[in-house]
Design a protein around this motif. Sequence first.
Motif, PDB file in Angstrom:
ATOM      1  N   LEU A  35      38.884  31.155  37.224  1.00 16.57           N
ATOM      2  CA  LEU A  35      37.692  31.679  37.890  1.00 16.57           C
ATOM      3  C   LEU A  35      36.474  30.938  37.368  1.00 16.57           C
ATOM      4  CD1 LEU A  35      36.015  33.791  39.515  1.00 16.57           C
ATOM      5  CD2 LEU A  35      36.107  35.240  37.452  1.00 16.57           C
ATOM      6  N   ILE A  36      35.639  30.458  38.291  1.00 18.33           N
ATOM      7  CA  ILE A  36      34.402  29.766  37.926  1.00 18.33           C
ATOM      8  C   ILE A  36      33.263  30.423  38.677  1.00 18.33           C
ATOM      9  CG2 ILE A  36      33.143  27.576  37.938  1.00 18.33           C
ATOM     10  CD1 ILE A  36      35.911  26.182  38.004  1.00 18.33           C
ATOM     11  N   THR A  37      32.327  31.046  37.952  1.00 18.39           N
ATOM     12  CA  THR A  37      31.171  31.619  38.615  1.00 18.39           C
ATOM     13  C   THR A  37      30.114  30.536  38.808  1.00 18.39           C
ATOM     14  OG1 THR A  37      30.023  32.320  36.580  1.00 18.39           O
ATOM     15  CG2 THR A  37      31.639  33.838  37.530  1.00 18.39           C
TER      16      THR A  37
ATOM     17  N   ALA B  56      41.828  26.272  46.426  1.00 19.16           N
ATOM     18  CA  ALA B  56      40.584  26.961  46.058  1.00 19.16           C
ATOM     19  C   ALA B  56      40.306  28.127  46.991  1.00 19.16           C
ATOM     20  CB  ALA B  56      39.411  25.988  46.084  1.00 19.16           C
ATOM     21  N   VAL B  57      39.678  29.148  46.442  1.00 13.19           N
ATOM     22  CA  VAL B  57      39.243  30.328  47.183  1.00 13.19           C
ATOM     23  C   VAL B  57      37.800  30.601  46.801  1.00 13.19           C
ATOM     24  CG1 VAL B  57      39.546  32.823  47.462  1.00 13.19           C
ATOM     25  CG2 VAL B  57      41.550  31.338  47.271  1.00 13.19           C
ATOM     26  N   GLY B  58      36.969  30.937  47.778  1.00 11.73           N
ATOM     27  CA  GLY B  58      35.587  31.293  47.512  1.00 11.73           C
ATOM     28  C   GLY B  58      35.359  32.777  47.701  1.00 11.73           C
ATOM     29  N   VAL B  59      34.580  33.357  46.796  1.00  9.59           N
ATOM     30  CA  VAL B  59      34.199  34.768  46.911  1.00  9.59           C
ATOM     31  C   VAL B  59      32.685  34.844  46.831  1.00  9.59           C
ATOM     32  CG1 VAL B  59      34.396  37.087  45.949  1.00  9.59           C
ATOM     33  CG2 VAL B  59      36.348  35.518  45.815  1.00  9.59           C
ATOM     34  N   VAL B  60      32.061  35.254  47.929  1.00  9.86           N
ATOM     35  CA  VAL B  60      30.608  35.373  47.955  1.00  9.86           C
ATOM     36  C   VAL B  60      30.191  36.584  47.130  1.00  9.86           C
ATOM     37  CG1 VAL B  60      28.583  35.696  49.420  1.00  9.86           C
ATOM     38  CG2 VAL B  60      30.503  34.326  50.237  1.00  9.86           C
TER      39      VAL B  60
ATOM     40  N   LEU C  74      34.762  41.096  43.482  1.00  5.22           N
ATOM     41  CA  LEU C  74      35.390  39.890  42.931  1.00  5.22           C
ATOM     42  C   LEU C  74      36.668  40.251  42.187  1.00  5.22           C
ATOM     43  CD1 LEU C  74      35.484  36.893  42.031  1.00  5.22           C
ATOM     44  CD2 LEU C  74      33.940  37.538  40.154  1.00  5.22           C
ATOM     45  N   THR C  75      36.586  41.263  41.356  1.00  3.60           N
ATOM     46  CA  THR C  75      37.757  41.685  40.581  1.00  3.60           C
ATOM     47  C   THR C  75      38.883  42.135  41.502  1.00  3.60           C
ATOM     48  OG1 THR C  75      36.299  42.371  38.780  1.00  3.60           O
ATOM     49  CG2 THR C  75      38.548  43.219  38.753  1.00  3.60           C
ATOM     50  N   ARG C  76      38.523  42.852  42.555  1.00  3.93           N
ATOM     51  CA  ARG C  76      39.540  43.316  43.500  1.00  3.93           C
ATOM     52  C   ARG C  76      40.235  42.140  44.175  1.00  3.93           C
ATOM     53  NH1 ARG C  76      40.503  43.694  48.606  1.00  3.93           N
ATOM     54  NH2 ARG C  76      38.501  42.742  49.173  1.00  3.93           N
ATOM     55  N   VAL C  77      39.452  41.165  44.638  1.00  9.20           N
ATOM     56  CA  VAL C  77      40.030  40.005  45.320  1.00  9.20           C
ATOM     57  C   VAL C  77      40.971  39.249  44.386  1.00  9.20           C
ATOM     58  CG1 VAL C  77      39.522  37.760  46.344  1.00  9.20           C
ATOM     59  CG2 VAL C  77      38.133  39.748  46.949  1.00  9.20           C
ATOM     60  N   VAL C  78      40.530  39.019  43.156  1.00  9.36           N
ATOM     61  CA  VAL C  78      41.380  38.283  42.209  1.00  9.36           C
ATOM     62  C   VAL C  78      42.659  39.052  41.928  1.00  9.36           C
ATOM     63  CG1 VAL C  78      41.539  37.358  39.873  1.00  9.36           C
ATOM     64  CG2 VAL C  78      39.410  37.087  41.164  1.00  9.36           C
ATOM     65  N   ARG C  79      42.536  40.354  41.720  1.00  7.00           N
ATOM     66  CA  ARG C  79      43.726  41.174  41.415  1.00  7.00           C
ATOM     67  C   ARG C  79      44.721  41.150  42.575  1.00  7.00           C
ATOM     68  NH1 ARG C  79      41.342  45.616  40.660  1.00  7.00           N
ATOM     69  NH2 ARG C  79      41.248  45.564  38.384  1.00  7.00           N
ATOM     70  N   GLU C  80      44.207  41.310  43.800  1.00  8.58           N
ATOM     71  CA  GLU C  80      45.110  41.403  44.943  1.00  8.58           C
ATOM     72  C   GLU C  80      45.721  40.057  45.311  1.00  8.58           C
ATOM     73  OE1 GLU C  80      43.087  43.313  48.158  1.00  8.58           O
ATOM     74  OE2 GLU C  80      42.996  45.261  47.131  1.00  8.58           O
TER      75      GLU C  80
ATOM     76  N   GLN D 246      33.133  41.630  31.331  1.00  5.38           N
ATOM     77  CA  GLN D 246      33.639  43.003  31.257  1.00  5.38           C
ATOM     78  C   GLN D 246      34.520  43.347  32.456  1.00  5.38           C
ATOM     79  OE1 GLN D 246      31.323  46.610  32.323  1.00  5.38           O
ATOM     80  NE2 GLN D 246      31.311  47.013  30.110  1.00  5.38           N
ATOM     81  N   HIS D 247      34.081  42.945  33.645  1.00  4.68           N
ATOM     82  CA  HIS D 247      34.834  43.298  34.847  1.00  4.68           C
ATOM     83  C   HIS D 247      36.166  42.561  34.944  1.00  4.68           C
ATOM     84  CE1 HIS D 247      31.258  45.384  36.346  1.00  4.68           C
ATOM     85  NE2 HIS D 247      32.007  45.858  37.319  1.00  4.68           N
ATOM     86  N   VAL D 248      36.180  41.278  34.632  1.00  6.22           N
ATOM     87  CA  VAL D 248      37.406  40.503  34.845  1.00  6.22           C
ATOM     88  C   VAL D 248      38.341  40.523  33.647  1.00  6.22           C
ATOM     89  CG1 VAL D 248      36.200  38.989  36.456  1.00  6.22           C
ATOM     90  CG2 VAL D 248      36.490  38.250  34.075  1.00  6.22           C
ATOM     91  N   LEU D 249      37.869  41.015  32.503  1.00  2.00           N
ATOM     92  CA  LEU D 249      38.682  40.962  31.292  1.00  2.00           C
ATOM     93  C   LEU D 249      40.062  41.606  31.444  1.00  2.00           C
ATOM     94  CD1 LEU D 249      38.875  40.057  28.370  1.00  2.00           C
ATOM     95  CD2 LEU D 249      37.701  42.174  27.699  1.00  2.00           C
ATOM     96  N   PRO D 250      40.206  42.733  32.154  1.00  2.00           N
ATOM     97  CA  PRO D 250      41.553  43.303  32.311  1.00  2.00           C
ATOM     98  C   PRO D 250      42.533  42.369  33.011  1.00  2.00           C
ATOM     99  CG  PRO D 250      39.885  44.940  32.840  1.00  2.00           C
ATOM    100  CD  PRO D 250      39.168  43.634  32.713  1.00  2.00           C
ATOM    101  N   LEU D 251      42.020  41.382  33.745  1.00  2.00           N
ATOM    102  CA  LEU D 251      42.888  40.444  34.445  1.00  2.00           C
ATOM    103  C   LEU D 251      43.226  39.208  33.620  1.00  2.00           C
ATOM    104  CD1 LEU D 251      41.199  40.528  37.975  1.00  2.00           C
ATOM    105  CD2 LEU D 251      43.303  41.664  37.277  1.00  2.00           C
ATOM    106  N   VAL D 252      42.512  38.997  32.517  1.00  2.00           N
ATOM    107  CA  VAL D 252      42.743  37.812  31.690  1.00  2.00           C
ATOM    108  C   VAL D 252      44.023  38.026  30.876  1.00  2.00           C
ATOM    109  CG1 VAL D 252      41.832  36.303  29.877  1.00  2.00           C
ATOM    110  CG2 VAL D 252      40.283  37.297  31.576  1.00  2.00           C
ATOM    111  N   VAL D 253      44.928  37.085  30.978  1.00  2.00           N
ATOM    112  CA  VAL D 253      46.209  37.209  30.291  1.00  2.00           C
ATOM    113  C   VAL D 253      46.029  37.055  28.787  1.00  2.00           C
ATOM    114  CG1 VAL D 253      47.482  36.331  32.287  1.00  2.00           C
ATOM    115  CG2 VAL D 253      46.738  34.737  30.490  1.00  2.00           C
ATOM    116  N   ASP D 254      46.924  37.647  28.032  1.00  2.00           N
ATOM    117  CA  ASP D 254      46.960  37.365  26.598  1.00  2.00           C
ATOM    118  C   ASP D 254      47.197  35.868  26.414  1.00  2.00           C
ATOM    119  OD1 ASP D 254      46.711  40.069  26.314  1.00  2.00           O
ATOM    120  OD2 ASP D 254      48.684  40.400  25.399  1.00  2.00           O
TER     121      ASP D 254
END
Length: 254
Positions: free
Chosen positions: A14-16, A58-62, A74-80, A124-132
Amino acid sequence: MTQNGIRFQGKIALITGGSSGMGLATAHRLVAEGARVIITGRDKQRLDAAVAQLGERAVGVVGDATQAGDLEELTRVVRERFGRLDVVFVNAGIGAFQPVSAVTEEEFDRVVGINFKAAFFTVQHVLPLVVDGGVILINASFALYRGAPNAALYSATKAAVQNLARTLASELAPRGIRVNSVSPGYVDTPAFRAEASAEAQAGAASLVALGRVGRSEDIAGAVAFLASDDAAYITGQDLLVDGGLTTVIPAAIV
């Protein structure tokens, strides 16, 4: 480094602020090395153009990183779509330069909101999706190392995100997540060209030991290194990518 140089095969990044400049160059680099990349930006037209350049990986999220609802989306899109993140590059930010006396409370809130608050809550929002064992990188600035006129607010926000990276490195170490920051010097981006006159750009180059301002690709290379297993024993660090601007006196002026 892998034998064929494809260090990010199978990785999700993910790149903001990925629709131009350093963010887009980093997206190109990671895609070229095998990653699938999600980029964000506020301008849909520019974001769509960037995704078209990057291709099917690549995928873009506005979205606006200062808005909690956009971060949740953003978090929802990445998770799904991907279910996880291996690399996060918190790159979105702005330049803001004015004397202390000219900084209004509104401007203070705007700059701190984009450069620091948004970075904090993006993580904070994306951290639950970051792998160990994953990687988080934050874009700081050489400005945090040098006092300069008209840069108090900007420099303070960059010092804040650099310290955020360092403290997150401690907090997330038990999960094997490495957290570092990169501090670019003068870099030839659309924002730099918009803010600096041709004379100012030439003057900036004269201060750099290597004799030129940086290219976005220079920063992308540093980010790719820190995100890769080549940097597996590096965390809590800030990497200056400034052509010697901060620590080296150009030979031409000695």
